[in-house]
Design an enzyme around this catalytic site. Structure first.
Site, PDB file in Angstrom:
ATOM      1  N   ARG A  66       0.836  -1.201   0.000  1.00 13.67           N
ATOM      2  CA  ARG A  66       0.000   0.000   0.000  1.00 13.67           C
ATOM      3  C   ARG A  66       0.871   1.251   0.000  1.00 13.67           C
ATOM      4  NH1 ARG A  66      -5.152   2.059   0.850  1.00 13.67           N
ATOM      5  NH2 ARG A  66      -5.480   3.374   2.655  1.00 13.67           N
ATOM      6  N   HIS A  70       0.660   4.219  -2.794  1.00 12.54           N
ATOM      7  CA  HIS A  70       0.406   5.615  -2.426  1.00 12.54           C
ATOM      8  C   HIS A  70       1.566   6.516  -2.820  1.00 12.54           C
ATOM      9  CE1 HIS A  70      -3.185   5.372   0.527  1.00 12.54           C
ATOM     10  NE2 HIS A  70      -3.260   4.450  -0.381  1.00 12.54           N
ATOM     11  N   ASN A  95      -4.323   8.230   4.147  1.00 11.39           N
ATOM     12  CA  ASN A  95      -3.141   7.543   4.702  1.00 11.39           C
ATOM     13  C   ASN A  95      -3.527   6.375   5.608  1.00 11.39           C
ATOM     14  OD1 ASN A  95      -3.456   8.002   7.562  1.00 11.39           O
ATOM     15  ND2 ASN A  95      -2.768  10.059   7.279  1.00 11.39           N
ATOM     16  N   HIS A 191      -4.702  -6.372  -3.274  1.00 12.08           N
ATOM     17  CA  HIS A 191      -5.719  -6.632  -2.244  1.00 12.08           C
ATOM     18  C   HIS A 191      -5.861  -8.124  -1.949  1.00 12.08           C
ATOM     19  CE1 HIS A 191      -7.784  -2.450  -2.967  1.00 12.08           C
ATOM     20  NE2 HIS A 191      -6.595  -2.357  -2.396  1.00 12.08           N
TER      21      HIS A 191
HETATM   22  C1  HEM Z   1      -8.460   2.044  -7.461  1.00 11.81           C
HETATM   23  C2  HEM Z   1      -7.400   1.728  -6.750  1.00 11.81           C
HETATM   24  C3  HEM Z   1      -7.401   1.426  -5.265  1.00 11.81           C
HETATM   25  C4  HEM Z   1      -8.305   1.766  -4.307  1.00 11.81           C
HETATM   26  C5  HEM Z   1      -9.596   2.566  -4.462  1.00 11.81           C
HETATM   27  C6  HEM Z   1      -7.816   1.219  -3.055  1.00 11.81           C
HETATM   28  C7  HEM Z   1      -8.457   1.373  -1.838  1.00 11.81           C
HETATM   29  C8  HEM Z   1      -8.058   0.784  -0.671  1.00 11.81           C
HETATM   30  C9  HEM Z   1      -8.736   0.912   0.592  1.00 11.81           C
HETATM   31  C10 HEM Z   1      -9.985   1.757   0.831  1.00 11.81           C
HETATM   32  C11 HEM Z   1      -8.080   0.150   1.504  1.00 11.81           C
HETATM   33  C12 HEM Z   1      -8.432  -0.024   2.980  1.00 11.81           C
HETATM   34  C13 HEM Z   1      -7.629   0.931   3.810  1.00 11.81           C
HETATM   35  C14 HEM Z   1      -8.006   0.899   5.260  1.00 11.81           C
HETATM   36  O1  HEM Z   1      -9.025   0.339   5.645  1.00 11.81           O
HETATM   37  O2  HEM Z   1      -7.246   1.441   6.084  1.00 11.81           O
HETATM   38  C15 HEM Z   1      -6.969  -0.446   0.822  1.00 11.81           C
HETATM   39  C16 HEM Z   1      -6.048  -1.278   1.418  1.00 11.81           C
HETATM   40  C17 HEM Z   1      -4.965  -1.825   0.762  1.00 11.81           C
HETATM   41  N1  HEM Z   1      -4.574  -1.539  -0.535  1.00 11.81           N
HETATM   42 FE1  HEM Z   1      -5.633  -0.573  -1.928  1.00 11.81          FE
HETATM   43  N2  HEM Z   1      -6.650   0.563  -3.284  1.00 11.81           N
HETATM   44  C18 HEM Z   1      -6.359   0.656  -4.612  1.00 11.81           C
HETATM   45  C19 HEM Z   1      -5.242   0.144  -5.244  1.00 11.81           C
HETATM   46  C20 HEM Z   1      -4.234  -0.541  -4.630  1.00 11.81           C
HETATM   47  C21 HEM Z   1      -2.997  -0.951  -5.264  1.00 11.81           C
HETATM   48  C22 HEM Z   1      -2.621  -0.675  -6.712  1.00 11.81           C
HETATM   49  C23 HEM Z   1      -2.274  -1.619  -4.329  1.00 11.81           C
HETATM   50  C24 HEM Z   1      -0.903  -2.247  -4.434  1.00 11.81           C
HETATM   51  C25 HEM Z   1      -0.412  -2.797  -5.506  1.00 11.81           C
HETATM   52  C26 HEM Z   1      -3.065  -1.634  -3.117  1.00 11.81           C
HETATM   53  C27 HEM Z   1      -2.702  -2.267  -1.953  1.00 11.81           C
HETATM   54  C28 HEM Z   1      -3.436  -2.274  -0.796  1.00 11.81           C
HETATM   55  C29 HEM Z   1      -3.110  -3.085   0.359  1.00 11.81           C
HETATM   56  C30 HEM Z   1      -1.968  -4.096   0.440  1.00 11.81           C
HETATM   57  C31 HEM Z   1      -4.050  -2.785   1.348  1.00 11.81           C
HETATM   58  C32 HEM Z   1      -4.097  -3.336   2.772  1.00 11.81           C
HETATM   59  C33 HEM Z   1      -3.271  -2.442   3.665  1.00 11.81           C
HETATM   60  C34 HEM Z   1      -3.049  -2.994   5.060  1.00 11.81           C
HETATM   61  O3  HEM Z   1      -3.501  -4.105   5.382  1.00 11.81           O
HETATM   62  O4  HEM Z   1      -2.370  -2.313   5.857  1.00 11.81           O
HETATM   63  N3  HEM Z   1      -4.226  -0.956  -3.332  1.00 11.81           N
HETATM   64  N4  HEM Z   1      -6.976  -0.054  -0.494  1.00 11.81           N
HETATM   65  C1  LIG Z   2      -3.376  10.099   8.790  1.00 13.52           C
HETATM   66  O1  LIG Z   2      -4.560  10.861   8.676  1.00 13.52           O
HETATM   67  C2  LIG Z   2      -5.251  10.996   9.886  1.00 13.52           C
HETATM   68  C3  LIG Z   2      -6.609  11.597   9.601  1.00 13.52           C
HETATM   69  O2  LIG Z   2      -6.526  12.715   8.744  1.00 13.52           O
HETATM   70  C4  LIG Z   2      -4.376  11.807  10.861  1.00 13.52           C
HETATM   71  O3  LIG Z   2      -5.043  12.019  12.072  1.00 13.52           O
HETATM   72  C5  LIG Z   2      -3.112  10.997  11.104  1.00 13.52           C
HETATM   73  O4  LIG Z   2      -2.241  11.701  11.953  1.00 13.52           O
HETATM   74  C6  LIG Z   2      -2.410  10.689   9.801  1.00 13.52           C
HETATM   75  N1  LIG Z   2      -1.303   9.767  10.013  1.00 13.52           N
HETATM   76  C7  LIG Z   2      -0.032  10.162  10.012  1.00 13.52           C
HETATM   77  C8  LIG Z   2       0.976   9.073  10.127  1.00 13.52           C
HETATM   78  O5  LIG Z   2       0.320  11.302   9.893  1.00 13.52           O
END
Ligand code: HEM
Ligand SMILES: *[C@@H]1O[C@H](CO)[C@@H](O)[C@H](O)[C@H]1NC(C)=O
Ligand SMILES: *[C@@H]1O[C@H](CO)[C@@H](O)[C@H](O)[C@H]1NC(C)=O
Length: 326
Positions: A66, A70, A95, A191
């Site tokens: 992720r 980003h 973030n 994902h």
């Molecule tokens: C349209 C593109 C994408 C959208 C809208 C999206 C959206 C999201 C969202 C909403 C989450 C959940 C975050 C949370 O609950 O804190 C997430 C998690 C994640 N995303 Fe995506 N994502 C996208 C593309 C990608 C890509 C391209 C990658 C990597 C190649 C990626 C890797 C991940 C991973 C590994 C997580 C889990 C993070 C964790 O467990 O700490 N995502 N994503």
């Molecule tokens: C990520 O965003 C949240 C909400 O805007 C903020 O409170 C938090 O400090 C941010 N995380 C870091 C590592 O800066």
């Protein structure tokens, strides 16, 4: 008999052919070979750090995946996501779950102690992510290196797609980064590991598109279990696995695609990949055993080329959290 000038042209041609095979713009596989005390293998220094961290915490893999996404999608793969500061990228709302900064710090510290000022933080993100992927069941792909670190990190630059983005719009967003629809489907395979907070898909459980009903395109048994974890009006924002195959939620493999074909996707965008006409054929191909590991690696390498900085456009940071003093 070949004239010596013809032989020279041929030799040059071979060198160029070889070169294009490994080189993309200023990036190349093995960029640091011979650059860190001549014999130190920079990639294996990073791998050692990642391996040690991963044994303690297997969720480092989703964290780094992720993080690279980003970083590359905001201002290019320039490690801008790592910069600390009151209004830097890492403070922007999307973030939330970006973690893993300590892994990058540890790899940077190890490298600085051996060859200071040589290896960029942007490259460390790419190398560490590759290592984590390959240690989590994914394929080991060759990373390209040679990026410089950027000077700018602004929360106001953060314009990442949200989980409800329509597929066509997501395709357009990726296209702006030089990534086509097929690349996008493979990259969303990120994902296959990690978690999502309820707040990112709560609407699908109770009030899908303001219908007052759940998303009809969600497996009913998944709906029941998600509602249990994410009750309406809960004060806590719980998390669930993005890959709903419990045997594989921390493994980099194609099970995520099998799950979304069974209507067991968590995020709206994930589920839509399996039904939208722009992406469903690719999803079906990957789910039935197309070589996901290799193709995912290729897509990660391609994502790693987004708007990279080279030469004087960037620097090699001393600490990944701050630009160098000038
Ligand atoms: C349209 C593109 C994408 C959208 C809208 C999206 C959206 C999201 C969202 C909403 C989450 C959940 C975050 C949370 O609950 O804190 C997430 C998690 C994640 N995303 Fe995506 N994502 C996208 C593309 C990608 C890509 C391209 C990658 C990597 C190649 C990626 C890797 C991940 C991973 C590994 C997580 C889990 C993070 C964790 O467990 O700490 N995502 N994503
Ligand atoms: C990520 O965003 C949240 C909400 O805007 C903020 O409170 C938090 O400090 C941010 N995380 C870091 C590592 O800066
Ligand atoms: C998308 O890009 C990949 C990798 O660069 C390439 O192999 C593929 O043919 C492209 N697909 C389309 C539909 O353009």
């Amino acid at each position: 008999m070949m004239s010596s000038s013809a032989a020279l042209v041929l030799a040059l041609g071979l060198i160029l052919v070889n070169f294009t095979g490994h080189c993309h713009g200023a990036l190349q596989v093995g960029f640091y070979r011979g650059k860190c005390r001549l014999l130190v293998d920079v990639e294996s220094v990073v791998a050692t750090v990642v391996k040690a961290k991963l044994i303690m915490d297997p969720t480092i893999t989703p964290a780094l995946l992720r993080m690279q996404f980003h970083d590359c999608f905001v201002n290019g793969c320039d490690a801008s996501i790592l910069l600390d500061g009151r209004a830097s990228e890492k403070t922007a709302p999307p973030n939330l779950s970006v973690r893993g900064y300590d892994v990058i710090d540890a790899a940077k510290a190890a490298l600085e102690s051996i060859c200071p000022g040589v290896v960029s933080c942007a490259d460390i993100i790419a190398m560490a992510t590759r290592d984590a992927v390959s240690l989590s069941g994914g394929g080991r792909y060759n990373v390209e290196t040679g990026r410089k670190d950027g000077f700018v990190s602004l929360a106001t630059n953060v314009n990442l797609p949200g989980p409800d983005i329509p597929v066509a719009q997501s395709v357009a967003t990726f296209a702006k980064k030089g990534l086509n629809a097929t690349d996008m489907v493979y990259l969303l395979g990120g994902h296959t590991v990690g978690i999502a907070h309820c707040s990112f898909f709560q609407d699908r459980l109770y009030n899908y598109k303001n219908t007052g009903k759940p998303d009809p395109n969600m497996d009913p048994s998944l709906l029941v279990s998600l509602r249990r974890i994410c009750p309406m009006n809960s004060a806590r924002d719980n998390t669930v696995n993005l890959d709903q195959d419990p045997a594989s939620s921390l493994r980099v493999d194609n099970s995520f695609y099998k799950q979304i074909m069974m209507r067991r996707g968590i995020l709206q965008i994930d589920q839509d990949l399996a039904t939208n006409s722009l992406t469903k054929a690719t999803v079906a191909k990957i789910a039935t055993g197309d070589d996901f590991n290799a193709k995912f690696g290729e897509a990660m390498v391609k994502m790693g080329r987004v708007q990279v900085l080279t030469g004087n456009q960037g620097e090699i940071r001393k600490s990944c959290r701050a630009v160098n003093k000038r």
